[in-house]
Structure formats: C-alpha cells, structure tokens
Motif scaffolding. Structure first.
Motif, PDB file in Angstrom:
ATOM      1  N   ASP A   8       0.323  66.195  23.535  1.00 41.70           N
ATOM      2  CA  ASP A   8      -0.366  66.704  24.296  1.00 41.70           C
ATOM      3  C   ASP A   8       0.003  68.310  24.489  1.00 41.70           C
ATOM      4  O   ASP A   8       1.278  68.498  23.996  1.00 41.70           O
ATOM      5  N   ASP A   9      -0.993  69.058  24.470  1.00 40.60           N
ATOM      6  CA  ASP A   9      -0.369  70.682  24.351  1.00 40.60           C
ATOM      7  C   ASP A   9       0.012  71.343  25.747  1.00 40.60           C
ATOM      8  O   ASP A   9       0.706  72.151  25.893  1.00 40.60           O
ATOM      9  N   ASP A  10      -0.039  70.496  26.720  1.00 37.66           N
ATOM     10  CA  ASP A  10       0.214  70.919  28.126  1.00 37.66           C
ATOM     11  C   ASP A  10       1.952  70.437  28.205  1.00 37.66           C
ATOM     12  O   ASP A  10       2.093  69.158  28.243  1.00 37.66           O
ATOM     13  N   ARG A  32       2.966  68.649  20.174  1.00 38.12           N
ATOM     14  CA  ARG A  32       2.053  69.571  21.126  1.00 38.12           C
ATOM     15  C   ARG A  32       0.780  69.376  20.420  1.00 38.12           C
ATOM     16  O   ARG A  32      -0.064  69.979  20.995  1.00 38.12           O
ATOM     17  N   ASP A  33       0.443  68.881  19.480  1.00 42.87           N
ATOM     18  CA  ASP A  33      -0.903  68.757  18.920  1.00 42.87           C
ATOM     19  C   ASP A  33      -1.197  67.862  17.875  1.00 42.87           C
ATOM     20  O   ASP A  33      -0.071  67.460  17.536  1.00 42.87           O
ATOM     21  N   GLY A  55      -8.252  67.467  23.970  1.00 38.48           N
ATOM     22  CA  GLY A  55      -8.355  68.877  24.024  1.00 38.48           C
ATOM     23  C   GLY A  55      -7.266  69.563  23.828  1.00 38.48           C
ATOM     24  O   GLY A  55      -6.391  69.999  24.674  1.00 38.48           O
ATOM     25  N   MET A  56      -7.115  69.822  22.399  1.00 40.76           N
ATOM     26  CA  MET A  56      -5.700  70.690  22.120  1.00 40.76           C
ATOM     27  C   MET A  56      -6.083  71.611  21.117  1.00 40.76           C
ATOM     28  O   MET A  56      -6.950  71.309  20.117  1.00 40.76           O
ATOM     29  N   PRO A  57      -5.532  72.552  21.023  1.00 40.24           N
ATOM     30  CA  PRO A  57      -5.577  73.728  19.817  1.00 40.24           C
ATOM     31  C   PRO A  57      -5.052  73.293  18.719  1.00 40.24           C
ATOM     32  O   PRO A  57      -4.393  72.117  18.678  1.00 40.24           O
ATOM     33  N   THR A  58      -5.326  74.043  17.518  1.00 45.06           N
ATOM     34  CA  THR A  58      -4.809  73.830  16.164  1.00 45.06           C
ATOM     35  C   THR A  58      -5.205  72.384  15.685  1.00 45.06           C
ATOM     36  O   THR A  58      -6.120  72.494  14.523  1.00 45.06           O
ATOM     37  N   SER A  60      -7.295  68.989  17.305  1.00 50.75           N
ATOM     38  CA  SER A  60      -7.615  68.205  18.398  1.00 50.75           C
ATOM     39  C   SER A  60      -7.202  66.777  18.455  1.00 50.75           C
ATOM     40  O   SER A  60      -7.057  66.265  17.371  1.00 50.75           O
ATOM     41  N   GLN A  63      -9.714  65.283  16.008  1.00 49.04           N
ATOM     42  CA  GLN A  63      -9.417  65.307  14.617  1.00 49.04           C
ATOM     43  C   GLN A  63      -8.342  64.549  14.350  1.00 49.04           C
ATOM     44  O   GLN A  63      -8.207  63.822  13.244  1.00 49.04           O
TER      45      GLN A  63
END
Length: 116
Positions: A8-10, A32-33, A55-58, A60, A63
């Motif tokens: 999780d990115d949070d 984190r991703d 929903g994560m950057p770099t 997801s 992906q």
C-alpha cells in the motif's frame, strides 16, 4: 508461521496493518507499491498471502497482479485486495472495501490461506 506481504502506498495504513497483523501472529513484510513488492518477491521468500491496494503510483495493484499471475513461481500466492472503489473483474481471492475492520481482514487471510 504465516508470512504476509502488505502492499500500500499509504505509509500510515501500511504500518498500522503491519503492526496489527503482527499482533495476530503473522510475520509481515511491507512494500509501498507494486514494483517494490515484486522486488521483495524476487528475493525468494514467498509469503503465504498478499494484501494489496490497487491505486498506487509507480506500479498499481492492477499492474502488480497482472505480472504476478504471469510468473509461475508467484501466481498461486493468494491475494486480498483492499480498495476504496469497486474493482470490477480483478482475479483475486477476496476484495475488501475500504474502510474495513482489521478483524475482517484477519479472518479473510486465515480463511484463504487454509485452502492454499
């Protein structure tokens, strides 16, 4: 002892989940991703299950899951998705809508890992 990978990115949620799941008897690793999660999985220590945000950057969760399913060494690791949106068509063992109770997550992980 069951090993989990929480992705999780949070940072606050990631650390809260790691702390609570550790108290439930799981060995928890965090990422984190999706890219960091794949790197950790490449180390050769496969978790019993993966707890995955979408929903994560770099990279997801979508992906990550696509790449995980393409890798025979990783494809069978069960995945619990946690998301704020209804993820239509994702192929995972369980989806938890945010917000959710930690007890529900623990129960879900234990249920899906018994079958694994």
């Amino acid at each position: 002892m069951q090993r989990l990978l929480v992705v999780d990115d949070d940072a606050d949620l990631r650390e809260t989940l790691a702390h609570r799941l550790s108290h439930e008897g799981f060995v928890v690793e965090v990422a984190r991703d999706g890219a960091e999660a794949l790197a950790k999985l490449a180390s050769g220590r496969s978790p019993t299950a993966i707890v995955l945000d979408l929903g994560m950057p770099t990279m997801s969760g979508w992906q990550f899951r696509d790449l995980q399913k393409r890798n025979p060494a990783l494809a069978e690791i069960p995945v619990v998705v946690m998301t704020g949106e209804a993820p239509l068509g994702i192929d995972v063992q369980h989806v938890l809508q945010k917000p959710f109770a930690i007890d529900h997550l623990v129960e879900t992980i234990r249920r899906i890992t018994v079958r694994s």
